[in-house]
Motif scaffolding. Structure first.
Motif, PDB file in Angstrom:
ATOM      1  N   HIS A  41      48.353 -17.332 -48.799  1.00  0.00           N
ATOM      2  CA  HIS A  41      49.520 -16.808 -49.513  1.00  0.00           C
ATOM      3  C   HIS A  41      49.659 -15.300 -49.301  1.00  0.00           C
ATOM      4  N   GLU A  42      48.557 -14.583 -49.412  1.00  0.00           N
ATOM      5  CA  GLU A  42      48.602 -13.124 -49.228  1.00  0.00           C
ATOM      6  C   GLU A  42      49.043 -12.761 -47.809  1.00  0.00           C
ATOM      7  N   VAL A  43      48.542 -13.489 -46.818  1.00  0.00           N
ATOM      8  CA  VAL A  43      48.930 -13.212 -45.428  1.00  0.00           C
ATOM      9  C   VAL A  43      50.402 -13.544 -45.213  1.00  0.00           C
ATOM     10  N   GLU A  44      50.864 -14.657 -45.771  1.00  0.00           N
ATOM     11  CA  GLU A  44      52.281 -15.019 -45.641  1.00  0.00           C
ATOM     12  C   GLU A  44      53.185 -13.955 -46.244  1.00  0.00           C
ATOM     13  N   ALA A  46      52.485 -10.883 -46.215  1.00  0.00           N
ATOM     14  CA  ALA A  46      52.149  -9.662 -45.468  1.00  0.00           C
ATOM     15  C   ALA A  46      51.414  -8.643 -46.336  1.00  0.00           C
ATOM     16  N   ASP A  47      50.673  -9.119 -47.314  1.00  0.00           N
ATOM     17  CA  ASP A  47      49.838  -8.260 -48.155  1.00  0.00           C
ATOM     18  C   ASP A  47      48.413  -8.322 -47.599  1.00  0.00           C
ATOM     19  N   PHE A  48      48.172  -7.546 -46.553  1.00  0.00           N
ATOM     20  CA  PHE A  48      46.887  -7.614 -45.866  1.00  0.00           C
ATOM     21  C   PHE A  48      45.760  -6.990 -46.687  1.00  0.00           C
ATOM     22  N   LYS A  49      46.109  -6.059 -47.566  1.00  0.00           N
ATOM     23  CA  LYS A  49      45.095  -5.491 -48.447  1.00  0.00           C
ATOM     24  C   LYS A  49      44.626  -6.558 -49.444  1.00  0.00           C
ATOM     25  N   GLY A  50      45.558  -7.298 -50.025  1.00  0.00           N
ATOM     26  CA  GLY A  50      45.217  -8.393 -50.932  1.00  0.00           C
ATOM     27  C   GLY A  50      44.471  -9.508 -50.210  1.00  0.00           C
ATOM     28  N   ALA A  51      44.881  -9.787 -48.971  1.00  0.00           N
ATOM     29  CA  ALA A  51      44.215 -10.818 -48.173  1.00  0.00           C
ATOM     30  C   ALA A  51      42.777 -10.410 -47.874  1.00  0.00           C
ATOM     31  N   LYS A  52      42.568  -9.130 -47.592  1.00  0.00           N
ATOM     32  CA  LYS A  52      41.205  -8.634 -47.318  1.00  0.00           C
ATOM     33  C   LYS A  52      40.333  -8.776 -48.560  1.00  0.00           C
ATOM     34  N   SER A  53      40.896  -8.450 -49.708  1.00  0.00           N
ATOM     35  CA  SER A  53      40.158  -8.579 -50.966  1.00  0.00           C
ATOM     36  C   SER A  53      39.800 -10.041 -51.238  1.00  0.00           C
ATOM     37  N   GLY A  94      43.713  -6.161 -38.471  1.00  0.00           N
ATOM     38  CA  GLY A  94      44.708  -5.795 -37.462  1.00  0.00           C
ATOM     39  C   GLY A  94      46.120  -6.166 -37.858  1.00  0.00           C
ATOM     40  N   SER A  95      46.302  -6.675 -39.068  1.00  0.00           N
ATOM     41  CA  SER A  95      47.611  -7.096 -39.579  1.00  0.00           C
ATOM     42  C   SER A  95      48.299  -8.086 -38.639  1.00  0.00           C
ATOM     43  N   GLN A  96      47.531  -8.983 -38.085  1.00  0.00           N
ATOM     44  CA  GLN A  96      48.064  -9.997 -37.178  1.00  0.00           C
ATOM     45  C   GLN A  96      48.328 -11.270 -37.974  1.00  0.00           C
ATOM     46  N   ARG A  97      49.531 -11.377 -38.472  1.00  0.00           N
ATOM     47  CA  ARG A  97      49.908 -12.436 -39.403  1.00  0.00           C
ATOM     48  C   ARG A  97      49.705 -13.836 -38.815  1.00  0.00           C
ATOM     49  N   THR A  98      50.253 -14.094 -37.646  1.00  0.00           N
ATOM     50  CA  THR A  98      50.200 -15.435 -37.049  1.00  0.00           C
ATOM     51  C   THR A  98      48.763 -15.864 -36.775  1.00  0.00           C
ATOM     52  N   LEU A 101      46.957 -16.575 -40.079  1.00  0.00           N
ATOM     53  CA  LEU A 101      47.369 -17.870 -40.632  1.00  0.00           C
ATOM     54  C   LEU A 101      46.727 -19.020 -39.864  1.00  0.00           C
ATOM     55  N   SER A 102      46.599 -18.855 -38.560  1.00  0.00           N
ATOM     56  CA  SER A 102      45.943 -19.881 -37.752  1.00  0.00           C
ATOM     57  C   SER A 102      44.493 -20.062 -38.188  1.00  0.00           C
ATOM     58  N   ARG A 103      43.768 -18.955 -38.397  1.00  0.00           N
ATOM     59  CA  ARG A 103      42.377 -19.037 -38.861  1.00  0.00           C
ATOM     60  C   ARG A 103      42.305 -19.659 -40.244  1.00  0.00           C
ATOM     61  N   CYS A 104      43.248 -19.338 -41.104  1.00  0.00           N
ATOM     62  CA  CYS A 104      43.258 -19.942 -42.448  1.00  0.00           C
ATOM     63  C   CYS A 104      43.415 -21.458 -42.350  1.00  0.00           C
TER      64      CYS A 104
END
Length: 126
Positions: A41-44, A46-53, A94-98, A101-104
């Protein structure tokens, strides 16, 4: 007769242990999937700081459970999870959204199938 009763008692302990471990691995798998959904959800968004946390929390939880999983689970599966987690961290940084998401998605699959081989099922007995 004593050996037969002893065998039954041992069998009962093995079955009970398998059931309890199955319940535990289901809980771990469910928690990992929930954390992974939060990262997704965080990556979708584009909240990469939240995704990192969220990924840090997931990594910490996985590290806590690693010893027990490593004692009983397939090491190849755990290695795949760790490799994909490290790739996920790289993509998030690296803020690489796609790619993130693939790794998720891959991690979600691995978490979902984590308990598959350890549930008490007829095919696992044979």
């Amino acid at each position: 007769m004593k050996s037969f009763i002893t065998s039954l008692v041992i069998a009962a302990f093995i079955i009970a242990g398998s059931i309890f471990y199955g319940m535990h691995i289901d809980n771990v798998s469910s928690e990992l999937m929930t954390m992974n959904e939060r990262i997704t959800h965080e990556v979708e968004e584009a909240d990469f700081k939240g995704a990192k946390s969220a990924a840090d929390e997931l990594q910490s939880y996985f590290d806590k459970k690693r010893a027990l999983l490593g004692a009983t689970d397939n090491h190849e599966t755990l290695d795949k999870i760790e490799i994909n987690l490290q790739e996920l961290f790289s993509y998030i940084e690296g803020s690489q959204r796609t790619d993130a998401l693939s790794r998720c998605n891959v991690l979600g699959y691995l978490y979902k199938h984590l308990p598959r081989n350890y549930k008490l099922r007829f095919e696992n007995i044979l």
